[in-house]
Design a protein around this motif. Structure first.
Motif, PDB file in Angstrom:
ATOM      1  N   ASN A  56      16.354  66.475  57.161  1.00 24.74           N
ATOM      2  CA  ASN A  56      15.691  67.697  58.124  1.00 24.74           C
ATOM      3  C   ASN A  56      15.219  68.815  56.890  1.00 24.74           C
ATOM      4  O   ASN A  56      15.969  69.003  56.021  1.00 24.74           O
ATOM      5  N   LYS A  82      11.705  65.989  59.275  1.00 25.32           N
ATOM      6  CA  LYS A  82      11.763  66.799  60.349  1.00 25.32           C
ATOM      7  C   LYS A  82      12.120  67.937  60.049  1.00 25.32           C
ATOM      8  O   LYS A  82      12.828  68.621  59.533  1.00 25.32           O
ATOM      9  N   ASP A 117      19.600  72.908  65.733  1.00 30.08           N
ATOM     10  CA  ASP A 117      20.468  71.947  65.048  1.00 30.08           C
ATOM     11  C   ASP A 117      21.609  71.922  65.493  1.00 30.08           C
ATOM     12  O   ASP A 117      22.575  71.151  65.603  1.00 30.08           O
TER      13      ASP A 117
END
Length: 714
Positions: A506, A556, A563
């Motif tokens: 991420n 991503k 998150d």
């Protein structure tokens, strides 16, 4: 002011000496700028460079003279008038009458009256025909030999007679060629010439006309057209071709015809404007300024501009680029970047792009502005503002694209949408992206200034592009500050991914107005326990840009706010950083949350305890926070708190170690009114921090009540 202008005139004349001639002054009111127009022409008629207005600038307290010119000749003199057009032709014998082929009058009406959107393009078409005739003669002289002749195109206007004459010194036509090329509509002599030269790229690339209809544009403006032509072949007589566009034409032998072709247009009453020198000059300058052969109007040379985009990049100096940019952009600044791009495969491209030095104005940013790149085909203007050859987000570029491969419609005014146009657009877009990326690596500080001025266009490119791979290519141009780098130092997404820990999937970002608010955000505080690098996004449209980008290099893009919510769903556990004695017990926390739910009612969907906060009493979490913020900004919905809560379904997460939360637990029993005010303020503070409250004014009365109660015992 008149005295100043007189003094300036004498200063200019003495400083520029005898090699320039002052034509005119024009005063700009409100400042001390005076323009003087100069013309510089080479002693030879094959001049390659150009002339344009120069800027004379007076600045206080002293005066300075600034001269900009498009000529590189050290010494110039005014060229005498040069005109080859004369009335020496005489018909010999009688005319033979012929009928047009290919549906005769009906098709001629379509070509002459319906094909072109602007009548003025007939000048472009006839000049292009003359250029092709000269190119054919040049090729003949190279391949078969022969005496060199001046290769020129001449135009002559006659207001009294209402005529416009166009004459070239090209290859000319004999009787059969006149009947075939001018008697058959949509038959192109240039196309036949190209078919015979398929293997000779240089010659074929210089031919402009290929449709065979350009000549008939003359009938848009003329009641009658006379054509005199003398073939370059030896022992071939000259001929006169004449027609009024009614479907019949006449041909007769003529004497006194000069080699090449002369076209005389007897203009219609409503088109007499084209017998004016100024009007014709305007049209020639607009469409045919870069034709390879000299163009003269009433004896004066017009096309003194050189097509820089056709030259090799190493042959062009920075000064020439600056002057050419000013000519194209009608500006007086310099280009901050120059991209000179040539390609032969997969598509023929000759182009120059400039990025202006000045910061774009509000009008430049508007999507209504459209393209500022001109489209040429073989150095003839097709569109001054070509909208199809570059994506909309690159409209800040100034420049020229010239391609022999572009599919034009029959009038050569519009592009035909095709796979080739899309390919051209994709190739140019990728080349511009690679160029800017190279500049960011080469001169990072200069590129940072560019991105500060033009970053909005880059973000727009990501938002408006459909293909994910193209989005990611454009995203390589983005710049952000980072939590791991010093303030002011920017990084790219590529650099971020290179610093990622092994196994990380991420890219984290946080949107805030500035670095101070970002670093003191409860969401950034909550991320500290994960020890992850976070990109700081300060611009208004950064969040929308990253929402559309979604991922980069198979990683991503995740907002830290999102998150936190995802971690809750994963039931990830984070250790408390403070001992139990400094926070509420589980029972106290549960009692407090029950009371808070009753007080806030529909404002929140849930209330929970979070161990990830340290200095903040609470925070709001919403799944896809960025999308929620964008929705609230763009939709005229949810104008009250309850409606917003119904759409957002926010969760209030509280820090039971914070003094405000612990004090709230006490006040809910000892002073319910004060506790209610305090809870609502904590909730609104969390909504403001989350960017979900765009109008804090309703809090003012509550804050005043809180201050009064806080001062009751003092």
């Amino acid at each position: 002011m008149a005295r100043c202008l007189t003094l300036l005139k004498f200063a200019v004349v003495s400083s520029c000496k005898a090699n320039t001639r002052l034509f005119s002054y024009s005063q700009r009111s409100g400042n001390r700028v005076v323009r003087a127009a100069f013309t510089e022409v080479s002693n030879t008629r094959q001049q390659k460079y150009w002339s344009s207005p120069r800027l004379l600038s007076l600045s206080s307290p002293g005066a300075s003279l600034i001269c900009h010119s498009y000529s590189t000749h050290a010494e110039t003199v005014e060229e005498p008038l040069h005109n080859i057009i004369s009335n020496t032709e005489n018909v010999q014998g009688s005319f033979s009458k012929h009928e047009f082929q290919a549906e005769t009058k009906k098709l001629l009406d379509i070509v002459a009256r319906s094909l072109y959107s602007e009548k003025e393009v007939f000048v472009r078409e006839l000049i292009s025909n003359g250029s092709d005739a000269l190119e054919k003669l040049r090729h003949k002289l190279i391949t078969k030999g022969g005496e060199s002749a001046p290769m020129e195109i001449h135009l002559q206007t006659d207001v009294a007679k209402g005529t416009l004459t166009i004459q070239d010194t090209g290859i000319g036509m004999n009787e059969e060629e006149l009947a075939a090329n001018l008697g058959t509509i949509a038959r192109s002599g240039s196309k036949a010439f190209l078919d015979a030269l398929q293997s000779q790229v240089e010659a074929s690339s210089s031919i402009i006309g290929q449709f065979g209809v350009g000549f008939y544009s003359a009938f848009m403006v003329a009641d009658k057209v006379d054509v005199y032509s003398q073939s370059a072949e030896s022992s071939v007589p000259g001929y006169k071709w004449s027609s009024d566009g009614s479907g019949i034409f006449e041909i007769a032998m003529a004497s006194g015809v000069r080699q090449g072709t002369k076209i005389v247009l007897y203009l219609k009453e409503e088109c007499k404007e084209f017998s004016s020198e100024d009007r014709v000059k305007e049209v020639v300058t607009k469409y045919s300024n870069f034709v390879s052969f000299p163009i003269y109007l009433n004896g004066r040379r017009l096309n003194t501009l050189q097509a820089l985009w056709m030259m090799k990049p190493k042959e062009i100096s920075d000064w020439e680029h600056e002057e050419f940019y000013r000519y194209l952009a009608q500006a007086y600044d310099k280009p901050r970047y120059v991209l000179h791009y040539h390609a032969d495969a997969p598509i023929n491209i000759r182009s120059i792009f400039y990025v202006p030095e000045t910061k774009p104005s509000m009008f430049d940013v508007s999507r209504e502005m459209g393209s500022s790149v001109a489209l040429y085909s073989r150095k003839v203007l097709i569109q001054a503002k070509a909208t199809d050859i570059l994506p909309k987000w690159l409209r800040f570029l100034r420049g020229v694209v010239d391609s022999e491969d572009i599919p034009l419609n029959l009038s050569r005014e519009l592009l035909q949408e095709s796979a080739l146009i899309r390919k051209l657009r994709d190739v140019l877009q990728q080349r511009v992206i690679r160029f800017l990326l190279g500049q960011s690596n080469k001169e990072s500080e200069k590129y940072a200034c560019f991105f500060e001025d033009y970053g909005l266009f880059v973000r727009e490119g990501i938002v408006t592009t459909a293909e994910q791979n193209v989005k990611e290519d454009i995203a390589k141009l983005l710049l952000f500050e980072s939590s791991t780098l010093p303030a002011g130092q920017q990084t790219t997404l590529m650099d971020y991914t290179s610093r990622m820990k092994a196994g990380s999937r991420n890219i984290y970002y946080l949107c805030a107005p500035n670095r101070h608010l970002a670093e003191h955000s409860p969401y950034f505080e909550a991320m500290k326990q994960k020890n992850m690098e976070v990109l700081f996004c300060y611009e208004q449209f950064d969040e929308l840009t990253l929402l559309h980008l979604r991922e980069f290099d198979k990683k991503k893009l995740i907002s830290v706010e999102t998150d936190i919510v995802v971690d809750h769903y994963k039931e990830e556990q984070f250790p408390d950083s403070k001992p139990e004695s400094e926070r509420l017990t589980e029972q106290q926390a549960e009692n407090l949350m029950t009371w808070m739910r009753n007080c806030l009612c529909q404002k929140v969907t849930n209330i929970k305890v979070t161990p990830r906060l340290d200095t903040h009493p609470a925070m709001i979490t919403v799944l896809e926070m960025g999308a929620a913020r964008h929705f609230l900004r763009t939709q005229q919905l949810a104008r009250n708190v309850e409606e917003r809560a119904q759409i957002l379904q926010p969760t209030l997460e509280i820090n039971t170690t914070h003094d405000l939360i612990k004090k709230l637990h006490v006040l809910k029993d000892s002073s319910p009114d004060l506790a209610q005010l305090l809870l609502e303020q904590i909730y609104d503070n969390a909504m403001i921090t989350a960017g979900l409250n765009d109008d804090p004014r309703p809090m003012i009365s509550r804050l005043n009540d809180l201050l009064v109660k806080a001062l009751e015992k003092h």
